[in-house]
Design an enzyme around this catalytic site. Structure first.
Site, PDB file in Angstrom:
ATOM      1  N   HIS A   1       0.819  -1.208   0.000  1.00  0.00           N
ATOM      2  CA  HIS A   1       0.000   0.000   0.000  1.00  0.00           C
ATOM      3  C   HIS A   1       0.853   1.259   0.000  1.00  0.00           C
ATOM      4  CE1 HIS A   1      -3.052   2.853   0.939  1.00  0.00           C
ATOM      5  NE2 HIS A   1      -3.951   1.955   1.293  1.00  0.00           N
ATOM      6  N   CYS A   2       2.172   1.112   0.212  1.00  0.00           N
ATOM      7  CA  CYS A   2       2.984   2.312   0.461  1.00  0.00           C
ATOM      8  C   CYS A   2       3.945   2.656  -0.674  1.00  0.00           C
ATOM      9  CB  CYS A   2       3.773   2.121   1.752  1.00  0.00           C
ATOM     10  SG  CYS A   2       2.707   1.939   3.184  1.00  0.00           S
ATOM     11  N   ILE A   3       4.964   1.823  -0.852  1.00  0.00           N
ATOM     12  CA  ILE A   3       6.091   2.220  -1.717  1.00  0.00           C
ATOM     13  C   ILE A   3       5.668   2.469  -3.178  1.00  0.00           C
ATOM     14  CG2 ILE A   3       8.485   1.691  -2.351  1.00  0.00           C
ATOM     15  CD1 ILE A   3       8.085   2.001   0.659  1.00  0.00           C
TER      16      ILE A   3
ATOM     17  N   ASP B   1       2.756   5.948  -2.510  1.00  0.00           N
ATOM     18  CA  ASP B   1       2.970   7.214  -1.798  1.00  0.00           C
ATOM     19  C   ASP B   1       3.812   8.238  -2.559  1.00  0.00           C
ATOM     20  OD1 ASP B   1       1.582   5.824   0.064  1.00  0.00           O
ATOM     21  OD2 ASP B   1       3.277   5.476   1.409  1.00  0.00           O
TER      22      ASP B   1
END
Ligand SMILES: NC(=O)c1ccc[n+]([C@@H]2O[C@H](COP(=O)([O-])OP(=O)(O)OC[C@H]3O[C@@H](n4cnc5c(N)ncnc54)[C@H](O)[C@@H]3O)[C@@H](O)[C@H]2O)c1
Length: 453
Positions: A290-292, A295
């Protein structure tokens, strides 16, 4: 004690004192991978926690003492429930709590732009139930400015009593307090306890930072106050962009090393012996989670407002998103060398999760790789101990069941995409006709049927 009486008596105490005495009631919105563990941390520290989620199924599961996250045991939910935790879809119960922490998703939309709809919908649903003196903390990863420019205006517009967010020099009776504090969890990391991950906190004004610091100090060993929500928002993005860019760097160097006949993993291991100035990052089949993968693009989108082009982010995105194509090209080449076309080949993908030993397949490179292999005419199956079956998600519709490892001999190629610890790689290599390894999971195993890519 009736809720209204309890809230009134609690309000007469200071926020910090209420935190210390555990009279402070905590509300957590979004009971997913971030919100549910956070709920348990507060509950373990004797806070009464109310969880809010729009997903009735999750609320029902929690009400029955169950868990829907692999690493959270039902016993932990049952323990929290007996300590006063309850979950609800009813936002009116927000008026019962003193601190509200928002942990809802922040994905990208189909145009690769920030999708703030979850934060906006949460704020709209919260606003009518806000009370003066409450603390609101946003934890969802987002671009600098979201707390001040998106969250606060919705909360101010929608609340019934004309409450305003406390701002520098303007805190008073008719205010609520707002801070941003990023979640920094590393799923699957068993080396660093959640409590030991310092908590960065940026309040709209000093009292908001002070209240949020008091709250988080009760569950984290260290808090790191910063001067504003935007600084805290940018801090989280710097951390993730740093990872994204460095992973892109080693991915690119891996592609070069493959051509040069050099083992990049041996290189990284040797470079890691330098006692300063080098931190190892590892190449792989593409970014996931969900992040790298997501974001950094929150920042590049926001940067455009300032007529600024974030070149490192774009370049890293280009290299990282090309990795699944490299993996599929490697499978095609390996089959070709065995005089077999990819069209019609039976390929077993090992690992669906975006990284090892976790039950999360959001943005997993496996999903892209499966699709690309199918586009080439391959007959694709998968095995993943964390996913007995997989149906439909935001960006995929696989409708597949995990193939038992006992069937390995039936496949033309076994493709390692996620290096789960439970796999016996030596045994897999021994039984498979061809193994394409995109993770260096077979290191130490020497056999002619391994292609490392
Ligand atoms: N998962 C991680 O490891 C991780 C790490 C750091 C930061 N983050 C960030 O934390 C945030 C949450 O991520 P997550 O992984 O927990 O997501 P998730 O999808 O696991 O959980 C989000 C939850 O919010 C609920 N929800 C959605 N809209 C809602 C609404 N309007 N009201 C109440 N509940 C609502 C969903 O039903 C879901 O249960 C994201 O911004 C993410 O980028 C995640």
């Amino acid at each position: 004690m009736p809720v209204s009486t309890q809230s009134a008596s609690v309000a007469s105490l200071g926020f910090t004192e209420k935190t210390k005495s555990r009279e402070l009631r905590v509300g957590i919105i979004g009971l997913g991978y971030v919100g549910l563990p956070l709920t348990l941390l507060f509950s373990e520290q004797k806070f009464q926690v109310t969880g809010f989620d729009v997903d009735q199924q999750k609320v029902d599961t929690l009400a029955a003492g169950g868990s829907y996250i692999y690493r959270i045991l039902p016993e932990e939910i049952a323990g929290a429930r007996s300590a006063g935790f309850s979950a609800t879809t009813d936002y009116s119960r927000l008026s019962e709590v003193d601190a509200i922490i928002i942990c809802v998703p922040t994905p990208l939309n189909e145009h690769h732009e920030p999708d703030l709809s979850y934060i906006e919908n949460t704020a709209k649903a919260m606003a009518p139930h806000l009370r003066s003196g409450q603390l609101v903390v946003l934890e969802s990863t987002t671009y600098p400015g979201t707390t001040e420019e998106v969250l606060i205006p919705i909360l101010e517009k929608g609340n019934r009593s004309g409450l305003k967010a406390a701002r520098a020099g303007a805190a008073g009776d008719n205010t609520f307090y707002v801070a941003f504090s990023p979640e920094r969890e590393d799923p699957g990391n068993t080396q660093v306890a959640r409590r030991d991950i310092p908590k960065v906190i940026g309040g709209m004004e000093p009292l908001a930072t002070q209240y949020a610091s008091a709250l988080y100090s009760s569950i984290f060993n260290r808090v790191v106050p910063v001067s504003s929500p935007a600084t805290a928002e940018m801090t989280k993005l710097l951390e993730n962009i740093y990872r994204c860019v460095n992973i892109a760097l080693v991915n690119e160097l891996k592609l070069l090393s493959l051509r040069m006949g050099i083992d990049i993993f041996e290189v990284i291991q040797a470079a890691s012996t330098k006692p300063f100035g080098f931190q190892p990052f590892y190449p792989g089949p593409g970014l996931g989670g969900h992040c790298i993968p997501i974001d950094p693009f929150y920042l590049s989108w926001k940067a455009r407002e300032f007529d600024f082009h974030t070149r490192f982010i774009e370049l890293a995105g280009e290299i990282n998103s090309g990795m699944p194509y490299h993996v599929v090209a490697s499978v095609t080449k390996a089959l070709n060398q065995r005089r077999q076309p990819i069209n019609g080949a039976k390929v077993l993908v090992l690992g669906l999760a975006y990284k090892k030993d976790i039950d999360d397949l959001r943005e997993s490179p496996s999903l892209t790789i499966i699709e690309l292999l199918q586009n080439e005419g391959a007959s694709v199956s998968y095995n993943d101990p964390f996913f007995p079956s997989v149906g439909r998600g935001r960006k995929y519709d696989l409708q597949m069941k995990s193939t038992p490892l006992s069937k390995i001999e039936d496949f033309d190629c076994v493709l390692i995409v996620t290096d789960h610890s439970s796999y016996d790689y030596a045994d897999i290599v021994r039984r498979a006709r061809l193994v394409v390894d995109s993770r260096n999971a077979t290191r130490g195993v020497d056999a002619d049927n391994i292609v490392r890519c």
